[in-house]
Design a protein around this motif. Structure first.
Motif, PDB file in Angstrom:
ATOM      1  N   ASP A  32       8.888   5.131  -3.802  1.00  0.00           N
ATOM      2  CA  ASP A  32       8.558   5.808  -4.981  1.00  0.00           C
ATOM      3  C   ASP A  32       8.822   7.255  -4.621  1.00  0.00           C
ATOM      4  O   ASP A  32       8.784   8.167  -5.329  1.00  0.00           O
ATOM      5  CB  ASP A  32       7.192   6.025  -5.419  1.00  0.00           C
ATOM      6  CG  ASP A  32       6.168   6.514  -4.342  1.00  0.00           C
ATOM      7  OD1 ASP A  32       6.597   6.856  -3.363  1.00  0.00           O
ATOM      8  OD2 ASP A  32       4.951   6.534  -4.447  1.00  0.00           O
ATOM      9  N   GLY A  33       9.656   7.632  -3.233  1.00  0.00           N
ATOM     10  CA  GLY A  33      10.014   8.805  -2.734  1.00  0.00           C
ATOM     11  C   GLY A  33       9.024   9.657  -2.096  1.00  0.00           C
ATOM     12  O   GLY A  33       9.398  10.630  -1.742  1.00  0.00           O
ATOM     13  N   GLY A  34       7.722   9.082  -2.120  1.00  0.00           N
ATOM     14  CA  GLY A  34       6.646   9.893  -1.200  1.00  0.00           C
ATOM     15  C   GLY A  34       6.552   9.429  -0.251  1.00  0.00           C
ATOM     16  O   GLY A  34       7.468   8.689   0.455  1.00  0.00           O
ATOM     17  N   GLY A  35       5.570  10.109   1.169  1.00  0.00           N
ATOM     18  CA  GLY A  35       5.255   9.497   2.109  1.00  0.00           C
ATOM     19  C   GLY A  35       5.748  10.356   3.287  1.00  0.00           C
ATOM     20  O   GLY A  35       5.151  10.416   4.352  1.00  0.00           O
ATOM     21  N   LEU A  36       6.668  11.344   3.138  1.00  0.00           N
ATOM     22  CA  LEU A  36       7.118  12.093   4.095  1.00  0.00           C
ATOM     23  C   LEU A  36       6.185  13.141   4.544  1.00  0.00           C
ATOM     24  O   LEU A  36       6.028  13.641   5.857  1.00  0.00           O
ATOM     25  CB  LEU A  36       8.588  12.856   3.816  1.00  0.00           C
ATOM     26  CG  LEU A  36       9.602  12.090   3.346  1.00  0.00           C
ATOM     27  CD1 LEU A  36      10.874  12.980   2.990  1.00  0.00           C
ATOM     28  CD2 LEU A  36      10.124  11.362   4.854  1.00  0.00           C
ATOM     29  N   HIS A  37       4.875  13.275   3.747  1.00  0.00           N
ATOM     30  CA  HIS A  37       4.093  14.475   4.133  1.00  0.00           C
ATOM     31  C   HIS A  37       2.628  13.802   4.845  1.00  0.00           C
ATOM     32  O   HIS A  37       1.969  14.445   5.480  1.00  0.00           O
ATOM     33  CB  HIS A  37       3.678  14.989   2.879  1.00  0.00           C
ATOM     34  CG  HIS A  37       2.903  14.056   1.897  1.00  0.00           C
ATOM     35  ND1 HIS A  37       3.541  13.099   1.169  1.00  0.00           N
ATOM     36  CD2 HIS A  37       1.658  13.750   1.749  1.00  0.00           C
ATOM     37  CE1 HIS A  37       2.642  12.406   0.455  1.00  0.00           C
ATOM     38  NE2 HIS A  37       1.785  12.884   0.697  1.00  0.00           N
ATOM     39  N   VAL A  38       2.732  12.398   4.879  1.00  0.00           N
ATOM     40  CA  VAL A  38       1.801  11.850   5.503  1.00  0.00           C
ATOM     41  C   VAL A  38       1.689  11.542   7.205  1.00  0.00           C
ATOM     42  O   VAL A  38       2.534  10.938   7.641  1.00  0.00           O
ATOM     43  CB  VAL A  38       1.473  10.209   5.156  1.00  0.00           C
ATOM     44  CG1 VAL A  38       0.468   9.523   5.697  1.00  0.00           C
ATOM     45  CG2 VAL A  38       1.468  10.375   3.624  1.00  0.00           C
ATOM     46  N   LYS A  39       0.908  12.712   7.752  1.00  0.00           N
ATOM     47  CA  LYS A  39       0.995  12.718   9.180  1.00  0.00           C
ATOM     48  C   LYS A  39      -0.387  12.746   9.946  1.00  0.00           C
ATOM     49  O   LYS A  39      -0.241  12.574  11.052  1.00  0.00           O
ATOM     50  CB  LYS A  39       1.809  14.158   9.518  1.00  0.00           C
ATOM     51  CG  LYS A  39       3.138  14.208   9.286  1.00  0.00           C
ATOM     52  CD  LYS A  39       4.036  15.461   9.478  1.00  0.00           C
ATOM     53  CE  LYS A  39       5.274  15.465   9.105  1.00  0.00           C
ATOM     54  NZ  LYS A  39       6.091  16.781   9.591  1.00  0.00           N
ATOM     55  N   ASP A  78      -4.080   2.116  -0.084  1.00  0.00           N
ATOM     56  CA  ASP A  78      -3.140   3.110   0.081  1.00  0.00           C
ATOM     57  C   ASP A  78      -3.570   4.010   1.535  1.00  0.00           C
ATOM     58  O   ASP A  78      -2.127   4.412   2.270  1.00  0.00           O
ATOM     59  CB  ASP A  78      -3.414   4.390  -0.954  1.00  0.00           C
ATOM     60  CG  ASP A  78      -3.079   3.641  -2.346  1.00  0.00           C
ATOM     61  OD1 ASP A  78      -2.376   2.632  -2.363  1.00  0.00           O
ATOM     62  OD2 ASP A  78      -3.453   4.124  -3.368  1.00  0.00           O
ATOM     63  N   ALA A  79      -4.580   4.157   1.983  1.00  0.00           N
ATOM     64  CA  ALA A  79      -4.915   4.863   3.147  1.00  0.00           C
ATOM     65  C   ALA A  79      -4.201   3.944   4.417  1.00  0.00           C
ATOM     66  O   ALA A  79      -3.753   4.697   5.241  1.00  0.00           O
ATOM     67  CB  ALA A  79      -6.469   5.198   3.269  1.00  0.00           C
ATOM     68  N   ALA A  80      -4.444   2.700   4.392  1.00  0.00           N
ATOM     69  CA  ALA A  80      -3.999   1.898   5.338  1.00  0.00           C
ATOM     70  C   ALA A  80      -2.299   1.893   5.319  1.00  0.00           C
ATOM     71  O   ALA A  80      -1.837   2.050   6.308  1.00  0.00           O
ATOM     72  CB  ALA A  80      -4.471   0.373   5.137  1.00  0.00           C
ATOM     73  N   ARG A  81      -1.953   1.789   4.275  1.00  0.00           N
ATOM     74  CA  ARG A  81      -0.451   1.827   4.071  1.00  0.00           C
ATOM     75  C   ARG A  81       0.342   3.349   4.775  1.00  0.00           C
ATOM     76  O   ARG A  81       1.215   3.182   5.129  1.00  0.00           O
ATOM     77  CB  ARG A  81       0.057   1.741   2.613  1.00  0.00           C
ATOM     78  CG  ARG A  81       1.621   1.586   2.409  1.00  0.00           C
ATOM     79  CD  ARG A  81       1.837   1.289   1.182  1.00  0.00           C
ATOM     80  NE  ARG A  81       1.420  -0.094   0.726  1.00  0.00           N
ATOM     81  CZ  ARG A  81       0.357  -0.115  -0.186  1.00  0.00           C
ATOM     82  NH1 ARG A  81      -0.165   0.806  -0.730  1.00  0.00           N
ATOM     83  NH2 ARG A  81      -0.173  -1.403  -0.685  1.00  0.00           N
ATOM     84  N   ASP A  82      -0.803   4.280   4.408  1.00  0.00           N
ATOM     85  CA  ASP A  82      -0.138   5.596   4.875  1.00  0.00           C
ATOM     86  C   ASP A  82      -0.127   5.701   6.311  1.00  0.00           C
ATOM     87  O   ASP A  82       0.714   6.211   7.096  1.00  0.00           O
ATOM     88  CB  ASP A  82      -1.141   6.730   4.539  1.00  0.00           C
ATOM     89  CG  ASP A  82      -1.001   6.994   3.027  1.00  0.00           C
ATOM     90  OD1 ASP A  82       0.230   6.740   2.375  1.00  0.00           O
ATOM     91  OD2 ASP A  82      -1.744   7.600   2.582  1.00  0.00           O
ATOM     92  N   VAL A  83      -1.309   4.925   6.995  1.00  0.00           N
ATOM     93  CA  VAL A  83      -1.328   4.989   8.635  1.00  0.00           C
ATOM     94  C   VAL A  83      -0.063   3.836   8.980  1.00  0.00           C
ATOM     95  O   VAL A  83       0.344   4.109  10.133  1.00  0.00           O
ATOM     96  CB  VAL A  83      -2.647   4.371   8.851  1.00  0.00           C
ATOM     97  CG1 VAL A  83      -2.806   4.114  10.581  1.00  0.00           C
ATOM     98  CG2 VAL A  83      -3.835   5.302   8.634  1.00  0.00           C
ATOM     99  N   PHE A  84      -0.007   2.766   8.414  1.00  0.00           N
ATOM    100  CA  PHE A  84       0.998   1.804   8.798  1.00  0.00           C
ATOM    101  C   PHE A  84       2.472   2.398   8.667  1.00  0.00           C
ATOM    102  O   PHE A  84       3.264   2.263   9.671  1.00  0.00           O
ATOM    103  CB  PHE A  84       0.884   0.490   7.849  1.00  0.00           C
ATOM    104  CG  PHE A  84       2.093  -0.299   8.052  1.00  0.00           C
ATOM    105  CD1 PHE A  84       1.965  -1.371   9.272  1.00  0.00           C
ATOM    106  CD2 PHE A  84       3.293  -0.515   7.243  1.00  0.00           C
ATOM    107  CE1 PHE A  84       2.891  -2.442   9.419  1.00  0.00           C
ATOM    108  CE2 PHE A  84       4.264  -1.521   7.591  1.00  0.00           C
ATOM    109  CZ  PHE A  84       3.848  -2.525   8.582  1.00  0.00           C
TER     110      PHE A  84
END
Length: 277
Positions: free
Chosen positions: A124-131, A110-116
């Motif tokens: 799933d509608g998430g991800g916009l907050h990952v900066k 999950d962490a690697a996907r956030d960086v990718f």
């Protein structure tokens, strides 16, 4: 509005082996596509490494099984048309053009996907907050976005692909092509097969490997195409449609090709630097 196709000349063709459609000048060849993707992966790997993640890059991306293969899918665009291929494979895809299986790789954490992906939206509608990751700022749209910005947008082929699709659909509605369909269909009926268009056999359920009956049908299909010059008629009509569509969209297509060349130049540089580092 559909483009009226009135070819000035109709070639006699028994297959599509030597055929190139006008829009292919604006579509990426397999080796060009592979080079851009390979360079992109190198850049993603470099970016991911800054955050402590490994990102596998398969060297096979540099060696596509069919380097000059065309995005217009000429080998199957009008159904099976090559007698040698039909005699060996029937309606199955030849083994040498099947896509290479992807290299074994562990799923991303999950962490690697956030960086990718960074602030890209997720399914799933998430991800916009990952900066950020562990206090380090993630590039806009993640490492994948950073790689795209560095290479450019040469992989964006929406305009030529839309012409590629539109010309095919319009050609199938042309009177000349419909007449060729009827002639081909009548020829196939004499061989015991009932099809309205040469695309219908491609939709038949296939066994795991080519059977004698499948090969016989494919050979009859190809023979009827040759007898009626279906391929020559279809190519002439679709080429005429494409030329008209290209003329109407010349400015945009020229920009697409220019952007692709720039991206290819950057890709070659990334790959060369990656090989020397």
């Amino acid at each position: 509005m559909a483009t009226q196709a009135s070819p000035t000349a109709t070639p006699t063709l028994s297959s599509t082996n030597s055929v190139t459609l006008p829009v292919e000048d604006y579509l990426l060849k397999n080796d060009e596509d592979a080079e851009m993707l390979y360079a992109s992966k190198i850049l993603v790997r470099q970016c991911m490494a800054r955050f402590g993640f490994d990102y596998a890059v398969d060297p096979g991306w540099k060696s596509p099984s069919d380097p000059k293969g065309d995005a217009a899918n000429m080998a199957r665009r009008y159904g099976v048309s090559d007698a040698t291929t039909a005699a060996r494979y029937g309606y199955h895809l030849p083994t040498n053009v099947l896509p290479a299986p992807p290299a074994d790789a562990q799923p991303m954490s999950d962490a690697a996907r956030d960086v990718f992906l960074g602030d890209n939206p997720r399914a799933d509608g998430g991800g916009l907050h990952v900066k950020q990751y562990q206090g380090q700022k993630i590039p806009a749209h993640g490492c994948s976005g950073e790689a795209e910005r560095k290479l450019g947008t040469g992989l964006d082929e929406r305009l030529p692909e839309s012409i590629n699709d539109a010309s095919f659909q319009q050609s199938m509605a042309a009177p000349q092509v419909n007449g060729a369909f009827r002639s081909w269909s009548a020829c196939m009926r004499k061989n015991g097969y009932t099809f309205s268009t040469p695309l219908e056999p491609l939709r038949t359920r296939l066994s795991a490997s080519p059977t004698a009956s499948e090969i016989h049908m494919a050979e009859s299909d190809v023979a009827c195409k040759k007898k009626t010059n279906l391929v020559g008629i279809w190519v002439a009509v679709e080429s005429t449609v494409q030329k008209s569509l290209i003329e109407k969209n010349q400015e945009g297509l020229t920009q697409v090709r220019s952007t692709a060349r720039q991206t290819l130049e950057r890709s070659a540089k990334v790959i060369a630097e990656g090989a020397s580092s």
